[in-house]
Design a protein around this motif. Structure first.
Motif, PDB file in Angstrom:
ATOM      1  N   UNK A  15       0.831  -1.208   0.000  1.00  0.00           N
ATOM      2  CA  UNK A  15       0.000   0.000   0.000  1.00  0.00           C
ATOM      3  C   UNK A  15       0.865   1.257   0.000  1.00  0.00           C
ATOM      4  N   UNK A  16       0.586   2.181  -0.909  1.00  0.00           N
ATOM      5  CA  UNK A  16       1.346   3.431  -0.915  1.00  0.00           C
ATOM      6  C   UNK A  16       0.931   4.375   0.217  1.00  0.00           C
ATOM      7  N   UNK A  17      -0.316   4.254   0.674  1.00  0.00           N
ATOM      8  CA  UNK A  17      -0.834   5.134   1.717  1.00  0.00           C
ATOM      9  C   UNK A  17      -1.382   4.286   2.859  1.00  0.00           C
ATOM     10  N   UNK A  21      -9.152   3.962   4.939  1.00  0.00           N
ATOM     11  CA  UNK A  21      -9.926   3.576   3.746  1.00  0.00           C
ATOM     12  C   UNK A  21      -9.151   2.644   2.810  1.00  0.00           C
ATOM     13  N   UNK A  22      -7.867   2.890   2.651  1.00  0.00           N
ATOM     14  CA  UNK A  22      -7.052   2.030   1.781  1.00  0.00           C
ATOM     15  C   UNK A  22      -6.899   0.638   2.392  1.00  0.00           C
ATOM     16  N   UNK A  23      -6.711   0.586   3.704  1.00  0.00           N
ATOM     17  CA  UNK A  23      -6.586  -0.696   4.408  1.00  0.00           C
ATOM     18  C   UNK A  23      -7.892  -1.474   4.287  1.00  0.00           C
ATOM     19  N   UNK A  24      -9.005  -0.796   4.484  1.00  0.00           N
ATOM     20  CA  UNK A  24     -10.313  -1.438   4.365  1.00  0.00           C
ATOM     21  C   UNK A  24     -10.513  -2.019   2.971  1.00  0.00           C
ATOM     22  N   UNK A  59      -9.788  -1.667  10.155  1.00  0.00           N
ATOM     23  CA  UNK A  59      -9.036  -0.727   9.331  1.00  0.00           C
ATOM     24  C   UNK A  59      -8.489   0.418  10.178  1.00  0.00           C
ATOM     25  N   UNK A  60      -9.274   0.901  11.119  1.00  0.00           N
ATOM     26  CA  UNK A  60      -8.826   1.966  12.010  1.00  0.00           C
ATOM     27  C   UNK A  60      -7.750   1.460  12.968  1.00  0.00           C
ATOM     28  N   UNK A  61      -7.920   0.243  13.446  1.00  0.00           N
ATOM     29  CA  UNK A  61      -6.930  -0.351  14.344  1.00  0.00           C
ATOM     30  C   UNK A  61      -5.574  -0.441  13.663  1.00  0.00           C
ATOM     31  N   UNK A  62      -5.552  -0.955  12.430  1.00  0.00           N
ATOM     32  CA  UNK A  62      -4.286  -1.093  11.707  1.00  0.00           C
ATOM     33  C   UNK A  62      -3.679   0.267  11.390  1.00  0.00           C
TER      34      UNK A  62
END
Length: 77
Positions: A15-17, A21-24, A59-62
């Motif tokens: 992942x670049x960011x 949202x990207x993790x999700x 996603x927030x946790x990560x």
């Protein structure tokens, strides 16, 4: 779960960011590709990174845990 965690770790590492949202999106895409519900991917990740079965949204946790710690904990799991 080992295979799922390994696949997810690989995708997260790319992942670049490192934002929720990207993790999700990565977690949701993997669940879809595997033909399982989101929980079948998120729950093993939750246990691997937090050590428990309950946490804020994964996603927030990560995102809060950070890229380095998340990837390290997934590698150990």
């Amino acid at each position: 779960s080992k295979s799922t965690l390994a696949q997810l770790r690989e995708r997260l590492a790319a992942l670049p960011s490192w934002k929720a949202p990207a993790i999700h999106a990565v977690i949701e895409t993997l669940a879809t590709e595997l033909g399982v519900g989101l929980g079948k991917v998120a729950q093993p990740v939750r246990v691997a990174v937090s050590g428990g079965t309950v946490s804020p949204p994964i996603d927030q946790t990560l995102s809060l845990l950070g890229r380095a710690r998340t990837l390290a904990r997934l590698a150990v799991a």
